[in-house]
Motif scaffolding. Structure first.
Motif, short mmCIF file in Angstrom:
data_model
loop_
_atom_site.label_atom_id
_atom_site.label_comp_id
_atom_site.label_asym_id
_atom_site.label_seq_id
_atom_site.Cartn_x
_atom_site.Cartn_y
_atom_site.Cartn_z
N ASP A 72 53.82 12.70 125.56
CA ASP A 72 54.39 13.30 124.35
C ASP A 72 53.71 14.59 123.89
OD1 ASP A 72 52.04 12.17 123.58
OD2 ASP A 72 52.84 11.20 121.79
N HIS A 99 60.56 17.94 127.04
CA HIS A 99 60.37 16.76 126.20
C HIS A 99 60.82 15.56 127.02
CE1 HIS A 99 60.48 18.78 121.94
NE2 HIS A 99 59.38 19.05 122.61
N SER A 101 61.27 12.67 126.28
CA SER A 101 62.20 11.81 125.54
C SER A 101 63.65 12.18 125.81
CB SER A 101 61.93 11.92 124.04
OG SER A 101 62.30 13.21 123.57
N GLY A 102 63.88 13.39 126.31
CA GLY A 102 65.24 13.87 126.55
C GLY A 102 65.79 14.70 125.40
N ASP A 103 65.19 14.61 124.23
CA ASP A 103 65.65 15.34 123.04
C ASP A 103 64.95 16.69 122.98
OD1 ASP A 103 66.48 16.27 120.60
OD2 ASP A 103 65.45 14.73 119.43
N PRO A 104 65.66 17.80 123.16
CA PRO A 104 65.01 19.11 123.17
C PRO A 104 64.75 19.71 121.79
CG PRO A 104 67.33 19.39 123.61
CD PRO A 104 67.08 17.90 123.50
N GLU A 105 65.01 18.97 120.75
CA GLU A 105 64.77 19.50 119.40
C GLU A 105 63.29 19.86 119.26
OE1 GLU A 105 66.00 21.01 115.99
OE2 GLU A 105 67.35 19.98 117.37
N SER A 107 59.59 20.50 117.89
CA SER A 107 58.74 19.89 116.86
C SER A 107 58.08 21.00 116.05
CB SER A 107 57.67 19.03 117.51
OG SER A 107 56.76 19.85 118.22
N GLY A 135 65.08 19.22 127.70
CA GLY A 135 65.13 17.76 127.68
C GLY A 135 65.04 17.21 129.10
N THR A 138 68.34 15.29 131.24
CA THR A 138 69.52 15.66 130.47
C THR A 138 69.75 17.15 130.68
OG1 THR A 138 70.49 15.77 128.26
CG2 THR A 138 68.12 15.99 128.39
N ASP A 140 70.43 19.17 128.41
CA ASP A 140 70.20 19.81 127.12
C ASP A 140 68.90 20.62 127.10
OD1 ASP A 140 72.50 18.56 126.27
OD2 ASP A 140 71.43 16.90 125.34
N TRP A 141 68.95 21.77 126.44
CA TRP A 141 67.79 22.60 126.20
C TRP A 141 68.06 23.46 124.97
CZ3 TRP A 141 69.06 27.76 126.40
CH2 TRP A 141 70.18 28.09 127.18
#
Length: 150
Positions: A72, A99, A101-105, A107, A135, A138, A140-141
């Motif tokens: 993480d 990330h 976790s797959g979530d590209p949001e 931090s 991510g 996934t 996603d990015w």
């Protein structure tokens, strides 16, 4: 007796025939393709922080994994990022990390390091062009430049 260590920086032209991608990095999409095709950031189960170095025409000069962290987090400093830029003569850098976790949001830490890198780049004359969060497993990015953070 003094001990001297040597760093070897591999330029992309040394390995250019191994990968099929456009050398012109004119968009975040193309940068993500390089990060995923060359360094497999989208497949890593630990956080990795990497950089693409470009010349003044936004042509690829070098690709480098800067740090490999934990599940993480991955620590990076401006010195880590800009050392390779100075050694290769690059005047622009695009950084990315994944990330798992797959979530590209991004931090709050992601936003803080982006600001630190941008300030350091201004001092050194090497532009931070983008920071991309990818991510894992996934498609996603997120481009922090497109989001207005750079």
């Amino acid at each position: 007796m003094c001990r001297i260590t040597f760093q070897r920086v591999a330029l992309i032209k040394e390995y250019g025939k191994r990968y099929q991608f456009d050398r012109d990095i004119c968009s975040p999409d193309k940068a993500v393709q390089v990060f995923n095709d060359v360094l497999h950031l989208n497949e890593s189960d630990v956080e990795r922080f990497a950089a693409i170095y470009v010349n003044n025409k936004k042509q690829l000069v070098a690709v480098h994994t800067l740090t490999i962290g934990l599940i993480d987090c991955s620590l990076v400093s401006p010195a880590d990022v800009y050392k390779i830029a100075l050694l290769t003569g690059a005047n622009g850098v695009i950084v990315a990390h994944n990330h798992p976790s797959g979530d590209p949001e991004p931090s709050q830490d992601d936003l803080c390091i982006t600001q630190r890198l941008a300030k350091a780049g201004e001092i050194l004359g090497v532009s931070l062009l983008d920071h991309i969060v990818i991510g894992t497993n996934t498609p996603d990015w997120i481009s922090l430049a497109e989001q207005g953070y750079i």
